[in-house]
Design a protein around this motif. Sequence first.
Motif, PDB file in Angstrom:
ATOM      1  N   GLU A  40      -0.613  -4.725  -3.176  1.00  0.00           N
ATOM      2  CA  GLU A  40      -1.776  -3.862  -3.364  1.00  0.00           C
ATOM      3  C   GLU A  40      -2.018  -3.521  -4.823  1.00  0.00           C
ATOM      4  OE1 GLU A  40      -1.400  -0.468  -0.856  1.00  0.00           O
ATOM      5  OE2 GLU A  40      -1.453  -1.661   0.989  1.00  0.00           O
ATOM      6  N   THR A  41      -0.943  -3.447  -5.606  1.00  0.00           N
ATOM      7  CA  THR A  41      -1.071  -3.142  -7.028  1.00  0.00           C
ATOM      8  C   THR A  41      -0.157  -4.057  -7.837  1.00  0.00           C
ATOM      9  OG1 THR A  41       0.656  -1.455  -7.035  1.00  0.00           O
ATOM     10  CG2 THR A  41      -1.602  -0.696  -6.636  1.00  0.00           C
ATOM     11  N   VAL A  42      -0.534  -4.224  -9.095  1.00  0.00           N
ATOM     12  CA  VAL A  42       0.265  -4.999 -10.048  1.00  0.00           C
ATOM     13  C   VAL A  42       0.405  -4.148 -11.294  1.00  0.00           C
ATOM     14  CG1 VAL A  42       0.283  -7.040 -11.529  1.00  0.00           C
ATOM     15  CG2 VAL A  42      -0.498  -7.233  -9.176  1.00  0.00           C
ATOM     16  N   GLU A  43       1.593  -4.126 -11.856  1.00  0.00           N
ATOM     17  CA  GLU A  43       1.794  -3.452 -13.130  1.00  0.00           C
ATOM     18  C   GLU A  43       1.868  -4.527 -14.206  1.00  0.00           C
ATOM     19  OE1 GLU A  43       4.287   0.146 -15.121  1.00  0.00           O
ATOM     20  OE2 GLU A  43       5.093  -0.786 -13.336  1.00  0.00           O
ATOM     21  N   VAL A  44       0.996  -4.415 -15.204  1.00  0.00           N
ATOM     22  CA  VAL A  44       0.971  -5.362 -16.324  1.00  0.00           C
ATOM     23  C   VAL A  44       1.497  -4.613 -17.545  1.00  0.00           C
ATOM     24  CG1 VAL A  44      -0.465  -6.905 -17.710  1.00  0.00           C
ATOM     25  CG2 VAL A  44      -1.010  -6.532 -15.294  1.00  0.00           C
ATOM     26  N   VAL A  45       2.488  -5.205 -18.222  1.00  0.00           N
ATOM     27  CA  VAL A  45       3.116  -4.542 -19.358  1.00  0.00           C
ATOM     28  C   VAL A  45       3.115  -5.455 -20.579  1.00  0.00           C
ATOM     29  CG1 VAL A  45       4.592  -3.097 -17.907  1.00  0.00           C
ATOM     30  CG2 VAL A  45       5.444  -5.282 -18.712  1.00  0.00           C
ATOM     31  N   SER A  46       2.995  -4.841 -21.743  1.00  0.00           N
ATOM     32  CA  SER A  46       3.166  -5.545 -23.020  1.00  0.00           C
ATOM     33  C   SER A  46       4.195  -4.752 -23.805  1.00  0.00           C
ATOM     34  CB  SER A  46       1.836  -5.637 -23.774  1.00  0.00           C
ATOM     35  OG  SER A  46       1.477  -4.369 -24.271  1.00  0.00           O
ATOM     36  N   ASP A  47       4.395  -5.105 -25.073  1.00  0.00           N
ATOM     37  CA  ASP A  47       5.388  -4.367 -25.861  1.00  0.00           C
ATOM     38  C   ASP A  47       4.976  -2.926 -26.143  1.00  0.00           C
ATOM     39  OD1 ASP A  47       3.362  -5.052 -27.599  1.00  0.00           O
ATOM     40  OD2 ASP A  47       4.686  -5.600 -29.240  1.00  0.00           O
ATOM     41  N   SER A  48       3.688  -2.600 -26.006  1.00  0.00           N
ATOM     42  CA  SER A  48       3.262  -1.235 -26.321  1.00  0.00           C
ATOM     43  C   SER A  48       2.257  -0.642 -25.336  1.00  0.00           C
ATOM     44  CB  SER A  48       2.642  -1.204 -27.726  1.00  0.00           C
ATOM     45  OG  SER A  48       1.460  -1.984 -27.740  1.00  0.00           O
ATOM     46  N   ASP A  49       2.020  -1.296 -24.216  1.00  0.00           N
ATOM     47  CA  ASP A  49       1.031  -0.791 -23.259  1.00  0.00           C
ATOM     48  C   ASP A  49       1.481  -1.128 -21.846  1.00  0.00           C
ATOM     49  OD1 ASP A  49      -1.283   0.453 -22.393  1.00  0.00           O
ATOM     50  OD2 ASP A  49      -2.646  -1.096 -23.120  1.00  0.00           O
ATOM     51  N   ARG A  50       0.934  -0.399 -20.895  1.00  0.00           N
ATOM     52  CA  ARG A  50       1.283  -0.577 -19.489  1.00  0.00           C
ATOM     53  C   ARG A  50       0.070  -0.174 -18.660  1.00  0.00           C
ATOM     54  NH1 ARG A  50       6.321  -0.308 -16.835  1.00  0.00           N
ATOM     55  NH2 ARG A  50       7.209  -0.305 -18.921  1.00  0.00           N
ATOM     56  N   LYS A  51      -0.320  -1.026 -17.720  1.00  0.00           N
ATOM     57  CA  LYS A  51      -1.457  -0.723 -16.848  1.00  0.00           C
ATOM     58  C   LYS A  51      -1.079  -1.074 -15.415  1.00  0.00           C
ATOM     59  CE  LYS A  51      -5.214  -1.087 -20.093  1.00  0.00           C
ATOM     60  NZ  LYS A  51      -5.128   0.244 -20.532  1.00  0.00           N
ATOM     61  N   ARG A  52      -1.362  -0.158 -14.490  1.00  0.00           N
ATOM     62  CA  ARG A  52      -1.195  -0.429 -13.066  1.00  0.00           C
ATOM     63  C   ARG A  52      -2.599  -0.611 -12.506  1.00  0.00           C
ATOM     64  NH1 ARG A  52       2.759   0.118  -9.413  1.00  0.00           N
ATOM     65  NH2 ARG A  52       4.055   1.239 -10.869  1.00  0.00           N
ATOM     66  N   ILE A  53      -2.826  -1.774 -11.897  1.00  0.00           N
ATOM     67  CA  ILE A  53      -4.169  -2.082 -11.413  1.00  0.00           C
ATOM     68  C   ILE A  53      -4.129  -2.448  -9.931  1.00  0.00           C
ATOM     69  CG2 ILE A  53      -5.121  -2.795 -13.634  1.00  0.00           C
ATOM     70  CD1 ILE A  53      -4.601  -5.663 -12.829  1.00  0.00           C
ATOM     71  N   SER A  54      -5.223  -2.161  -9.245  1.00  0.00           N
ATOM     72  CA  SER A  54      -5.361  -2.522  -7.840  1.00  0.00           C
ATOM     73  C   SER A  54      -5.671  -4.002  -7.735  1.00  0.00           C
ATOM     74  CB  SER A  54      -6.483  -1.720  -7.199  1.00  0.00           C
ATOM     75  OG  SER A  54      -6.161  -0.363  -7.196  1.00  0.00           O
ATOM     76  N   VAL A  55      -5.161  -4.616  -6.689  1.00  0.00           N
ATOM     77  CA  VAL A  55      -5.398  -6.034  -6.438  1.00  0.00           C
ATOM     78  C   VAL A  55      -6.561  -6.173  -5.468  1.00  0.00           C
ATOM     79  CG1 VAL A  55      -4.416  -8.152  -5.489  1.00  0.00           C
ATOM     80  CG2 VAL A  55      -2.973  -6.608  -6.828  1.00  0.00           C
ATOM     81  N   LEU A  56      -7.588  -6.901  -5.873  1.00  0.00           N
ATOM     82  CA  LEU A  56      -8.716  -7.188  -4.999  1.00  0.00           C
ATOM     83  C   LEU A  56      -8.368  -8.408  -4.151  1.00  0.00           C
ATOM     84  CD1 LEU A  56     -11.549  -6.793  -7.639  1.00  0.00           C
ATOM     85  CD2 LEU A  56     -10.739  -5.096  -5.997  1.00  0.00           C
ATOM     86  N   THR A  57      -9.056  -8.598  -3.049  1.00  0.00           N
ATOM     87  CA  THR A  57      -8.797  -9.750  -2.180  1.00  0.00           C
ATOM     88  C   THR A  57     -10.036 -10.608  -2.092  1.00  0.00           C
ATOM     89  OG1 THR A  57      -7.237  -8.444  -0.872  1.00  0.00           O
ATOM     90  CG2 THR A  57      -8.039 -10.478   0.104  1.00  0.00           C
ATOM     91  N   ALA A  58      -9.877 -11.916  -2.321  1.00  0.00           N
ATOM     92  CA  ALA A  58     -10.960 -12.882  -2.192  1.00  0.00           C
ATOM     93  C   ALA A  58     -10.716 -13.663  -0.912  1.00  0.00           C
ATOM     94  CB  ALA A  58     -10.981 -13.830  -3.392  1.00  0.00           C
ATOM     95  N   HIS A  59     -11.659 -13.544   0.038  1.00  0.00           N
ATOM     96  CA  HIS A  59     -11.545 -14.244   1.337  1.00  0.00           C
ATOM     97  C   HIS A  59     -12.313 -15.525   1.311  1.00  0.00           C
ATOM     98  CE1 HIS A  59      -9.565 -10.907   3.408  1.00  0.00           C
ATOM     99  NE2 HIS A  59     -10.312 -10.132   2.658  1.00  0.00           N
TER     100      HIS A  59
END
Length: 102
Positions: free
Chosen positions: A83-102
């Motif tokens: 349902e969510t993915v956390e994307v991280v870099s050396d200085s940032d972090r974002k938790r985003i919702s996962v959309l679904t393509a049918h």
Amino acid sequence: MGKLKNVKAWLNVQPGSPPRLHVQGTVTAPTPCYKATASRRDGEAGQFVVAVTLQEEPQGMCAQVLSDISFRFRADDADTSIETVEVVSDSDRKRISVLTAH
């Protein structure tokens, strides 16, 4: 450096192929002579983490200007319950919702 922008995630569950998770966006680099790579990183149980790293690519002269570098990640045979993915870099972090393509 490493600020994440325009990050999107979607799960492709269209018939005819295995479920695939796609994550893409941009990350700020110190110059345009960098390459961004994204890979899965271990997280807590049930958490999907994508780590974005920057590598300087050897070139001649390079403009000294902050640049947004695109990254893409794809996981084949992805778990359809993500349902969510956390994307991280050396200085940032974002938790985003996962959309679904049918």
